[in-house]
Design an enzyme around this catalytic site. Structure first.
Site, PDB file in Angstrom:
ATOM      1  N   ASP A 170       0.870  -1.180   0.000  1.00  0.00           N
ATOM      2  CA  ASP A 170       0.000   0.000   0.000  1.00  0.00           C
ATOM      3  C   ASP A 170       0.907   1.231   0.000  1.00  0.00           C
ATOM      4  OD1 ASP A 170      -1.798  -2.106   0.569  1.00  0.00           O
ATOM      5  OD2 ASP A 170      -3.093  -0.787   1.737  1.00  0.00           O
ATOM      6  N   LYS A 238      -6.923   3.461  -3.593  1.00  0.00           N
ATOM      7  CA  LYS A 238      -7.354   3.498  -2.192  1.00  0.00           C
ATOM      8  C   LYS A 238      -7.548   4.943  -1.752  1.00  0.00           C
ATOM      9  CE  LYS A 238      -5.442   2.190   2.366  1.00  0.00           C
ATOM     10  NZ  LYS A 238      -4.337   1.473   3.048  1.00  0.00           N
ATOM     11  N   LYS A 274     -10.350   0.414  -2.667  1.00  0.00           N
ATOM     12  CA  LYS A 274     -10.278   0.217  -1.222  1.00  0.00           C
ATOM     13  C   LYS A 274     -10.572   1.533  -0.499  1.00  0.00           C
ATOM     14  CE  LYS A 274      -7.104  -1.105   2.548  1.00  0.00           C
ATOM     15  NZ  LYS A 274      -5.748  -1.611   2.884  1.00  0.00           N
TER      16      LYS A 274
END
Length: 338
Positions: A170, A238, A274
């Site tokens: 991430d 995300k 996400k």
């Protein structure tokens, strides 16, 4: 999921005309700062009022009793169970991994979570703890949460996590670079991090790109960041780090969903979404799942393509699941404290 389904809206006007059907060709728009800027600023503008109204409308739809049990299990299976604190220890990470693998020790039918998410130095402990379970190990990298470090530091951060066993990275973008229009710098950084996700055997960790939507100021900026990341090779986009005042919201997540929908229509490449930060209740999670179903359809209703970046959410889902099973609430002492 037995929810009302409407066909996804058509690709946004102008997007398909710019894209020619493949991410590789789309990447040509990043041949210079000028071409990249022209492409990103040529994306259709977002009607903020309309977007917020649509997000609010989708949030009013409910999942009927017959589908709620399935939806709760689906939401559990989509969680990236996370600990990202300076006080993290190997013991805390192992405890988190145990919960990810068996969220409800009293009920083995409870699905495992999608992943555990930790800092790079905690990856070896998480990797050992979840080995063979199917739970993925995700690691934040690239100077999380600020994103403010030189590229060599970001690459080393990523390579360390991948070498230690991370299945997913991430990364967080430099919002200052985006806001000042240095799009090519952001693009090249994402591409470089994507390269650092490669393993010696030719496989690669999946790359999730975090925008910190609360700092990008406008929905148009969020759409531009979404396309920039996808063109650069993101496997997931995300919303947030969970470390700022404004994290995931129905509206900013809807921008991401529309972007991945349009990107697949233009290129044939599917990218995951996400939302992270501030999603704490089963009711919240159900609203997001309804939106996924309505905007993206069944193709995204899977942990492979949709995740929740949340930890406190899991406990509420477990309590609601137990309520459906037994007809009564057990209270917060029914679940472990993270």
């Amino acid at each position: 999921m037995s929810m009302p389904t409407s066909p996804p809206p058509p690709v946004a006007d102008g997007v398909a005309a710019v894209a020619d059907g493949a991410r590789e060709s789309l990447a040509e728009v990043a041949s210079s700062e000028a071409t990249l800027r022209r492409f990103l600023h040529g994306l259709p503008g977002i009607d903020a009022v309309g977007l917020q109204a649509r997000a609010a409308s989708l949030g009013t739809r409910s999942i009927k009793t017959t589908a709620k049990a399935y939806a709760i299990d689906l939401a559990i299976s989509m969680i990236d169970l996370t600990t990202l604190e300076g006080a993290d220890t190997p013991g805390k990470v192992r405890s988190l991994c145990a919960k990810a693998m068996r969220p409800d020790p009293s009920d083995p039918s409870t699905p495992r979570t999608a992943a555990v998410c930790v800092y790079p130095d905690m990856v070896p402990f998480a990797h050992a703890a979840v080995a063979g379970s199917g739970v993925q190990v995700a690691s934040v990298a690239t100077a999380f949460p600020s994103g403010r470090a030189g590229l060599p530091v970001k690459l080393a951060d990523t390579a360390e996590a991948v070498a230690a066993g991370a299945d997913e990275i991430d990364m967080v973008i430099d919002r200052g670079a985006c806001l000042s229009g240095r799009y090519l710098e952001v693009f090249e950084t994402i591409r470089a991090i994507k390269g650092a996700c490669l393993r010696p055997d030719g496989t690669a960790a999946h790359l999730k790109v975090i925008f910190e939507t609360g700092e990008l100021q406008t929905y148009d900026n969020i759409r531009r960041a979404s396309w920039l990341a996808m063109i650069a090779g993101a496997d997931f986009i995300k919303t947030s780090t969970g470390k700022v005042a404004v994290n995931a919201t129905p509206a900013n997540t809807l921008v991401l969903m529309e972007a991945v929908r349009d990107f697949r229509a233009a290129t044939g490449v599917q990218v995951g979404v996400k939302p992270a930060g501030g999603i704490r209740t089963t009711k919240d999670a159900m609203k997001y799942l309804v939106t996924v179903n309505e905007v993206l359809g069944d193709d995204w209703l899977s942990p492979d393509w949709f995740r929740f970046g949340a930890s406190s959410l899991l406990n509420d889902l477990l309590m609601q699941r137990q309520k459906l099973t037994t007809g009564r609430y057990s209270g917060p002492d029914y679940v472990t404290v993270d």
